[in-house]
Design a protein around this motif. Structure first.
Motif, PDB file in Angstrom:
ATOM      1  N   ARG A 290       0.580  -1.181  -0.128  1.00 33.36           N
ATOM      2  CA  ARG A 290       0.065   0.174   0.087  1.00 33.36           C
ATOM      3  C   ARG A 290       0.854   1.263   0.003  1.00 33.36           C
ATOM      4  O   ARG A 290       0.484   2.256  -0.652  1.00 33.36           O
ATOM      5  N   LEU A 291       1.831   1.419   0.759  1.00 29.62           N
ATOM      6  CA  LEU A 291       2.844   2.257   0.708  1.00 29.62           C
ATOM      7  C   LEU A 291       3.426   2.690  -0.765  1.00 29.62           C
ATOM      8  O   LEU A 291       3.528   3.770  -1.055  1.00 29.62           O
ATOM      9  N   ARG A 292       3.831   1.431  -1.374  1.00 32.74           N
ATOM     10  CA  ARG A 292       4.404   1.565  -2.703  1.00 32.74           C
ATOM     11  C   ARG A 292       3.421   2.353  -3.640  1.00 32.74           C
ATOM     12  O   ARG A 292       3.553   2.980  -4.590  1.00 32.74           O
ATOM     13  N   GLN A 293       1.989   1.730  -3.521  1.00 34.35           N
ATOM     14  CA  GLN A 293       1.079   2.335  -4.299  1.00 34.35           C
ATOM     15  C   GLN A 293       0.728   3.756  -4.040  1.00 34.35           C
ATOM     16  O   GLN A 293       0.324   4.641  -4.925  1.00 34.35           O
ATOM     17  N   THR A 294       0.643   4.236  -2.787  1.00 35.11           N
ATOM     18  CA  THR A 294       0.666   5.658  -2.492  1.00 35.11           C
ATOM     19  C   THR A 294       1.886   6.341  -2.944  1.00 35.11           C
ATOM     20  O   THR A 294       1.670   7.483  -3.732  1.00 35.11           O
ATOM     21  N   ILE A 295       2.968   5.964  -3.021  1.00 42.27           N
ATOM     22  CA  ILE A 295       4.275   6.729  -3.524  1.00 42.27           C
ATOM     23  C   ILE A 295       3.983   6.921  -5.234  1.00 42.27           C
ATOM     24  O   ILE A 295       4.231   7.916  -5.536  1.00 42.27           O
ATOM     25  N   ALA A 296       3.555   5.730  -5.543  1.00 42.07           N
ATOM     26  CA  ALA A 296       3.426   5.706  -7.174  1.00 42.07           C
ATOM     27  C   ALA A 296       2.322   6.645  -7.502  1.00 42.07           C
ATOM     28  O   ALA A 296       2.287   7.393  -8.473  1.00 42.07           O
ATOM     29  N   ARG A 297       1.117   6.515  -6.848  1.00 43.05           N
ATOM     30  CA  ARG A 297      -0.128   7.647  -7.139  1.00 43.05           C
ATOM     31  C   ARG A 297       0.570   9.049  -7.132  1.00 43.05           C
ATOM     32  O   ARG A 297       0.129  10.013  -7.819  1.00 43.05           O
ATOM     33  N   ARG A 298       1.233   9.413  -5.855  1.00 45.15           N
ATOM     34  CA  ARG A 298       1.304  10.766  -5.467  1.00 45.15           C
ATOM     35  C   ARG A 298       2.623  11.491  -6.581  1.00 45.15           C
ATOM     36  O   ARG A 298       2.404  12.331  -6.950  1.00 45.15           O
ATOM     37  N   LEU A 299       3.627  10.480  -6.930  1.00 46.16           N
ATOM     38  CA  LEU A 299       4.497  10.915  -7.858  1.00 46.16           C
ATOM     39  C   LEU A 299       3.813  11.012  -9.450  1.00 46.16           C
ATOM     40  O   LEU A 299       4.333  12.241  -9.917  1.00 46.16           O
ATOM     41  N   LYS A 300       2.885  10.343  -9.645  1.00 42.26           N
ATOM     42  CA  LYS A 300       2.310  10.604 -11.085  1.00 42.26           C
ATOM     43  C   LYS A 300       1.390  11.752 -10.922  1.00 42.26           C
ATOM     44  O   LYS A 300       1.177  12.466 -11.845  1.00 42.26           O
ATOM     45  N   GLU A 301       0.626  12.038  -9.819  1.00 38.17           N
ATOM     46  CA  GLU A 301       0.041  13.134  -9.566  1.00 38.17           C
ATOM     47  C   GLU A 301       0.734  14.530  -9.770  1.00 38.17           C
ATOM     48  O   GLU A 301       0.219  15.372 -10.289  1.00 38.17           O
ATOM     49  N   ALA A 302       2.142  14.400  -9.265  1.00 37.49           N
ATOM     50  CA  ALA A 302       2.785  15.390  -9.354  1.00 37.49           C
ATOM     51  C   ALA A 302       3.357  15.830 -10.950  1.00 37.49           C
ATOM     52  O   ALA A 302       3.192  16.926 -11.280  1.00 37.49           O
ATOM     53  N   GLN A 303       3.709  14.792 -11.521  1.00 37.55           N
ATOM     54  CA  GLN A 303       3.706  14.778 -13.234  1.00 37.55           C
ATOM     55  C   GLN A 303       2.425  15.478 -13.882  1.00 37.55           C
ATOM     56  O   GLN A 303       2.660  16.390 -14.613  1.00 37.55           O
ATOM     57  N   ASN A 304       1.272  14.912 -13.601  1.00 34.30           N
ATOM     58  CA  ASN A 304       0.255  15.338 -14.208  1.00 34.30           C
ATOM     59  C   ASN A 304      -0.443  16.744 -13.787  1.00 34.30           C
ATOM     60  O   ASN A 304      -1.026  17.309 -14.700  1.00 34.30           O
ATOM     61  N   THR A 305      -0.122  17.208 -12.794  1.00 37.89           N
ATOM     62  CA  THR A 305      -0.648  18.498 -12.044  1.00 37.89           C
ATOM     63  C   THR A 305       0.316  19.673 -12.451  1.00 37.89           C
ATOM     64  O   THR A 305      -0.055  20.817 -12.879  1.00 37.89           O
ATOM     65  N   ALA A 306       1.647  19.466 -11.672  1.00 37.26           N
ATOM     66  CA  ALA A 306       2.556  20.665 -11.759  1.00 37.26           C
ATOM     67  C   ALA A 306       3.120  20.746 -13.277  1.00 37.26           C
ATOM     68  O   ALA A 306       3.209  19.773 -14.036  1.00 37.26           O
ATOM     69  N   ALA A 307       3.639  22.017 -13.594  1.00 33.08           N
ATOM     70  CA  ALA A 307       4.418  22.210 -14.543  1.00 33.08           C
ATOM     71  C   ALA A 307       6.058  22.118 -14.234  1.00 33.08           C
ATOM     72  O   ALA A 307       6.508  23.024 -14.007  1.00 33.08           O
ATOM     73  N   SER A 442      16.929  14.101 -11.224  1.00 32.73           N
ATOM     74  CA  SER A 442      16.008  15.061 -11.235  1.00 32.73           C
ATOM     75  C   SER A 442      14.902  14.782 -10.430  1.00 32.73           C
ATOM     76  O   SER A 442      14.204  13.816 -10.793  1.00 32.73           O
ATOM     77  N   PRO A 443      14.818  15.279  -9.241  1.00 31.21           N
ATOM     78  CA  PRO A 443      13.860  14.762  -8.245  1.00 31.21           C
ATOM     79  C   PRO A 443      12.671  15.237  -8.594  1.00 31.21           C
ATOM     80  O   PRO A 443      12.131  16.234  -9.438  1.00 31.21           O
ATOM     81  N   ILE A 444      11.497  14.562  -8.244  1.00 30.68           N
ATOM     82  CA  ILE A 444      10.210  14.837  -8.573  1.00 30.68           C
ATOM     83  C   ILE A 444       9.404  15.630  -7.238  1.00 30.68           C
ATOM     84  O   ILE A 444       9.739  15.265  -6.098  1.00 30.68           O
ATOM     85  N   LEU A 445       8.495  16.494  -7.612  1.00 31.38           N
ATOM     86  CA  LEU A 445       8.022  17.422  -6.448  1.00 31.38           C
ATOM     87  C   LEU A 445       7.156  16.580  -5.769  1.00 31.38           C
ATOM     88  O   LEU A 445       6.555  15.319  -5.915  1.00 31.38           O
ATOM     89  N   ASN A 446       6.883  16.926  -4.499  1.00 28.94           N
ATOM     90  CA  ASN A 446       6.165  16.462  -3.387  1.00 28.94           C
ATOM     91  C   ASN A 446       4.904  17.261  -3.302  1.00 28.94           C
ATOM     92  O   ASN A 446       5.064  18.011  -2.499  1.00 28.94           O
ATOM     93  N   PRO A 447       3.949  17.118  -3.937  1.00 29.37           N
ATOM     94  CA  PRO A 447       2.636  17.697  -3.837  1.00 29.37           C
ATOM     95  C   PRO A 447       2.217  18.115  -2.467  1.00 29.37           C
ATOM     96  O   PRO A 447       2.215  16.939  -1.674  1.00 29.37           O
ATOM     97  N   PRO A 448       1.728  19.222  -2.151  1.00 30.09           N
ATOM     98  CA  PRO A 448       1.526  20.409  -3.083  1.00 30.09           C
ATOM     99  C   PRO A 448       2.633  21.456  -3.069  1.00 30.09           C
ATOM    100  O   PRO A 448       2.520  22.529  -3.612  1.00 30.09           O
TER     101      PRO A 448
END
Length: 512
Positions: A290-307, A442-448
């Motif tokens: 579940r932790l890995r699923q949460t990490i995957a979801r949040r990282l993908k959200e960062a790519q989809n949401t932020a410029a 290149s680190p990925i943002l940690n939303p928000p």
């Protein structure tokens, strides 16, 4: 009062999942009698009663994840309870079916509808997301049959039916966020629920099927085994269980799954020769934690949401390393903690964030929320995945206070003892890939959040200083930022200020 605690689970195993309770609150237990079963990634562990008496309380429910020595249940050594479950095991099939008759008509003992509550989700976890329902409205259910699965950032919780009957309504559909103590649905009276054994006639005829002799009808399989079998469409009756009373365990389901896949591969035509089948036999499919699923979801959200954009620079670590070398022994003697590089980077980032507040802000709808404080997230790698505990008000802390907090959070992260509060509210994050040998990333943002600094490996490189080639300890820095709120000028300025502070730490004292 005697306690039942999680036993030692083996080398490198620190937690397990409660698979099944063989006893219920109020049941009489004998000393050394098996009361529950735990599952880990490596083994299945049966937990015996530590004393004779009555099971007065079950602290950890089925589906919950527990650590070594965690409290599972309490036994009242002086109380008298109902007859032990083990005595009914020795009785005939008809006696086993007598117990649920009070609720066979659905609902509680009086036939009233019964709410399906959200169970306790664990310390500091107040809400969860409904992952999936195993039953539909109108389906018959048996008491303790798994109805749905809840997901949190920490654990996955299976919700059993509190009574037998018909699932008359679902209040929280899949994807809905629910709070602890809330209602998921209702079980109503009007039909017999669950397994075919509940429909046994009241006549004196012997059961026609050989089910009682198999022992599987009255034994609940491990939840993880049910999920694996359901995914592959395999009936539990086709699997020989290795658990108590023939119970199908996780490893049994995995073996059946592998056998099914092997059979399908061998029977299906292979257009490109035997290579595909050979590769399939050497593959292993494991469900994401579940932790890995949460990490995957949040990282993908960062790519989809932020410029998201990344800018780079490099820093000469000579001055910082010299100061650390000169004062590390005195620092540790006075403050009781080692002087590392993270306190320098944290102070340098706090200093730069004051000059470029956009990097410390976040977007909320059409508003920009500026933070007049710095809650610094520090990414920490653990055996189960990456977590980001937060150092609150890092801009107000000394070097020693920062080092102590980082050491404390790092230890708790590796031990799996971080609370949700420890990982919430960050305004900026530092990720140190250098500890694993990363030279550039290149680190990925940690939303928000709108910014994250990536540190990397310190490497001796030839540099031109005052017209001469010299060897210097250099580190690449990477700032990923949300271009919707942070302009390129601001991002570059921030990174330059961090570089200047690390190359001349005296600037931090002078607030320059």
């Amino acid at each position: 009062m005697a306690e039942i605690r999680v036993p030692t689970l083996g080398e490198s195993v620190t937690e397990a999942t409660i698979a099944t309770w063989f006893k219920k609150v109020g049941d009489t237990v004998a000393i050394d009698e098996m009361v529950c079963e735990l599952e880990t990634d490596k083994v299945t562990v049966e937990v015996p009663a530590t004393s004779a008496g009555v099971l007065s309380e079950i602290v950890a429910k089925e589906g919950e994840t527990v650590g070594v020595d965690a409290l599972l249940a309490n036994i009242d050594e002086n109380a008298e309870g109902k007859s032990a479950t083990s005595s009914s095991d020795a009785a005939g099939p008809q006696e086993v079916k007598e117990e649920p008759e009070a609720s066979d008509d659905g609902g509680d003992a009086d036939g009233n509808p019964v709410d399906i509550p959200v169970p306790s989700l664990g310390e500091s976890v107040s809400e969860a997301t409904v992952g999936s329902w195993m039953k539909n409205v109108g389906d018959e259910v048996s008491q303790d049959e798994i109805l749905c699965e809840l997901e949190t950032d920490k654990v996955s919780v299976e919700v059993p039916a509190p009574a037998s009957g018909v699932l008359s309504s679902i209040s929280a559909e899949a994807g809905t966020t629910v709070e602890a103590g809330g209602v998921l649905g209702v079980i109503a009276s009007g039909a017999k629920g669950g397994k075919p054994t509940a429909s046994a006639p009241a006549s004196d005829e012997k059961p026609a099927s050989p089910e009682p002799s198999s022992g599987k009808k009255d034994v609940e399989n491990a939840p993880s085994a049910n999920r694996i079998l359901a995914e592959k469409g395999i009936s539990a009756d086709e699997v020989t269980g290795s658990g108590r009373d023939g119970r199908v365990m996780k490893e049994d389901a995995l073996a059946a799954k592998k056998s099914s896949e092997s059979s399908a591969s061998s029977s299906a035509p292979i257009p490109r020769g035997p290579v595909a089948a050979e590769d399939a036999n050497r593959e292993e499919r494991v469900k994401m934690t579940r932790l890995r699923q949460t990490i995957a979801r949040r990282l993908k959200e960062a790519q989809n949401t932020a410029a998201m954009l990344t800018t780079y620079n490099e820093v000469d670590m000579t001055a910082t390393m010299e100061i650390r070398k000169e004062y590390k022994d005195l620092f540790e003697k006075k403050h009781g903690v080692k002087l590392g590089f993270m306190s320098f980077f944290t102070k340098a980032c706090c200093h730069a964030l004051k000059e470029v507040p956009d990097v410390n802000a976040e977007i909320d709808g059409t508003d920009v929320v500026y933070k007049n404080f710095v809650h610094m997230g520090v990414a920490v790698g653990t055996p189960t995945g990456l977590v980001v505990p937060v150092i609150r008000d890092a801009d107000q802390m000394s070097f020693a206070a920062i080092e102590k907090k980082i050491a404390e959070l790092g230890t708790r992260a590796r031990d799996g003892k971080l609370s949700m509060a420890d990982m919430q509210g960050g305004t900026f994050t530092i990720s140190n890939g250098g500890v694993y040998g990363s030279l550039m990333s290149s680190p990925i943002l940690n939303p928000p959040q709108s910014g994250i600094l990536g540190m990397h490996k310190i490497q001796q490189r030839p540099m031109v200083v005052n017209g001469e080639i010299v060897i210097r300890p250099m580190m690449y820095l990477a700032l990923s930022y949300d271009h919707r709120i942070v302009d390129g000028k601001g991002a570059v300025t921030f990174l330059v200020r961090v570089k200047e502070a690390l190359e001349d730490p005296r600037r931090l004292l002078m607030d320059l």
